[in-house]
Design a protein around this motif. Sequence first.
Motif, PDB file in Angstrom:
ATOM      1  N   SER A 152       0.830  -1.202   0.000  1.00  0.00           N
ATOM      2  CA  SER A 152       0.000   0.000   0.000  1.00  0.00           C
ATOM      3  C   SER A 152       0.867   1.255   0.000  1.00  0.00           C
ATOM      4  O   SER A 152       0.571   2.238  -0.708  1.00  0.00           O
ATOM      5  N   ILE A 153       1.933   1.245   0.789  1.00  0.00           N
ATOM      6  CA  ILE A 153       2.847   2.384   0.851  1.00  0.00           C
ATOM      7  C   ILE A 153       3.508   2.611  -0.504  1.00  0.00           C
ATOM      8  O   ILE A 153       3.654   3.749  -0.964  1.00  0.00           O
ATOM      9  N   ALA A 159       2.363   7.244  -6.362  1.00  0.00           N
ATOM     10  CA  ALA A 159       1.356   8.266  -6.683  1.00  0.00           C
ATOM     11  C   ALA A 159       1.854   9.646  -6.275  1.00  0.00           C
ATOM     12  O   ALA A 159       1.688  10.623  -7.013  1.00  0.00           O
ATOM     13  N   ALA A 160       2.471   9.732  -5.103  1.00  0.00           N
ATOM     14  CA  ALA A 160       3.009  11.010  -4.631  1.00  0.00           C
ATOM     15  C   ALA A 160       4.096  11.516  -5.583  1.00  0.00           C
ATOM     16  O   ALA A 160       4.178  12.710  -5.887  1.00  0.00           O
ATOM     17  N   LYS A 161       4.909  10.585  -6.058  1.00  0.00           N
ATOM     18  CA  LYS A 161       5.965  10.951  -7.020  1.00  0.00           C
ATOM     19  C   LYS A 161       5.352  11.509  -8.298  1.00  0.00           C
ATOM     20  O   LYS A 161       5.790  12.552  -8.804  1.00  0.00           O
ATOM     21  N   GLY A 162       4.329  10.820  -8.825  1.00  0.00           N
ATOM     22  CA  GLY A 162       3.675  11.294 -10.042  1.00  0.00           C
ATOM     23  C   GLY A 162       2.958  12.613  -9.837  1.00  0.00           C
ATOM     24  O   GLY A 162       3.012  13.507 -10.689  1.00  0.00           O
ATOM     25  N   GLY A 231      -4.976  14.494  -0.243  1.00  0.00           N
ATOM     26  CA  GLY A 231      -4.503  14.637   1.125  1.00  0.00           C
ATOM     27  C   GLY A 231      -4.005  13.342   1.726  1.00  0.00           C
ATOM     28  O   GLY A 231      -3.057  13.327   2.523  1.00  0.00           O
ATOM     29  N   ASN A 232      -4.629  12.236   1.316  1.00  0.00           N
ATOM     30  CA  ASN A 232      -4.253  10.936   1.873  1.00  0.00           C
ATOM     31  C   ASN A 232      -2.938  10.394   1.322  1.00  0.00           C
ATOM     32  O   ASN A 232      -2.403   9.418   1.853  1.00  0.00           O
ATOM     33  N   LEU A 233      -2.441  11.004   0.247  1.00  0.00           N
ATOM     34  CA  LEU A 233      -1.176  10.543  -0.319  1.00  0.00           C
ATOM     35  C   LEU A 233      -0.091  10.484   0.749  1.00  0.00           C
ATOM     36  O   LEU A 233       0.611   9.487   0.900  1.00  0.00           O
ATOM     37  N   VAL A 234       0.050  11.564   1.485  1.00  0.00           N
ATOM     38  CA  VAL A 234       1.081  11.658   2.521  1.00  0.00           C
ATOM     39  C   VAL A 234       0.617  10.990   3.816  1.00  0.00           C
ATOM     40  O   VAL A 234       1.374  10.236   4.439  1.00  0.00           O
ATOM     41  N   ALA A 235      -0.609  11.246   4.207  1.00  0.00           N
ATOM     42  CA  ALA A 235      -1.114  10.718   5.478  1.00  0.00           C
ATOM     43  C   ALA A 235      -1.045   9.195   5.529  1.00  0.00           C
ATOM     44  O   ALA A 235      -0.647   8.607   6.551  1.00  0.00           O
ATOM     45  N   ASP A 236      -1.425   8.537   4.440  1.00  0.00           N
ATOM     46  CA  ASP A 236      -1.415   7.070   4.401  1.00  0.00           C
ATOM     47  C   ASP A 236       0.002   6.515   4.518  1.00  0.00           C
ATOM     48  O   ASP A 236       0.233   5.501   5.188  1.00  0.00           O
ATOM     49  N   VAL A 237       0.948   7.155   3.852  1.00  0.00           N
ATOM     50  CA  VAL A 237       2.340   6.699   3.906  1.00  0.00           C
ATOM     51  C   VAL A 237       2.892   6.812   5.320  1.00  0.00           C
ATOM     52  O   VAL A 237       3.490   5.864   5.851  1.00  0.00           O
TER      53      VAL A 237
END
Length: 255
Positions: A152-153, A159-162, A231-237
């Motif tokens: 998942s990470i 996704a964060a990179k893209g 917002g969840n891109l960072v929070a989930d990681v």
Amino acid sequence: MDPSYNSFGSFDLSGGQPIASGAVMPAADNTKKKRGLIIGIILAVVAVVGVVGFALSSQKTTSKTVMQKLNEYSNYLLFGTDSSEDIKLETDWPSSLLANKTYNSNEDYDEGYFDSLIKKLESFAAAFSKSYQEKELEDEEKYELIISLIESIKISLNAAKGYAGKSALTEQQLKDLSVEKVKEYYSSFTDSDNSILQKIADNNVGLSQAMKENNTDAIEYYSRDLSRTEGNLVADVIRSSAWIYDMVSENGSEK
């Protein structure tokens, strides 16, 4: 009577020990067999101890490597530093560095950071899987959970990179540009195999369409879902990484 005959047995005239009549195995042969058996048992025990000792040493080394790799990933995630030191925080894990790298609207895009971070995560995942296979851990459920979190990470980091490498369209741009232009702009997201990037593209296209139709319900829906996804891109990681760290650290065999 022949003097050489004796009813109690014959004697070796050369001065040796008497040999009783009848076939008798020499005592020396039994002694040799017992000695050989004892030596064999000792060698077997030594071999087993050596194998067990090697296995334990290998496990300890592997466990050390697992924690080292996890620390390297975690330190780079939180602080951008190449370090294998333990993470010791009295508060929640900070998300400021990853957030700054992700939500920079393509300003000072740091692709190298994401590439290194993903590589460190994969290195930890490989060491963790090897450790599990070598030790045959009984807690398979916990192992599967950690592997699931790692996957998942990886999806979120890619996704964060893209996302970081492409400036997000503003609300005004979504209003002014045609839906086809919005689709074209986000085509790299739509064509990727990353489910999060695909969702971001769909939300932007849907929001652009809703704005042109002045559909307030659809605007609210797409705006809310887009904001939550981004917002969840960072929070989930951060959340999942901290969870993995806690689970691996509290396992005595991994520490």
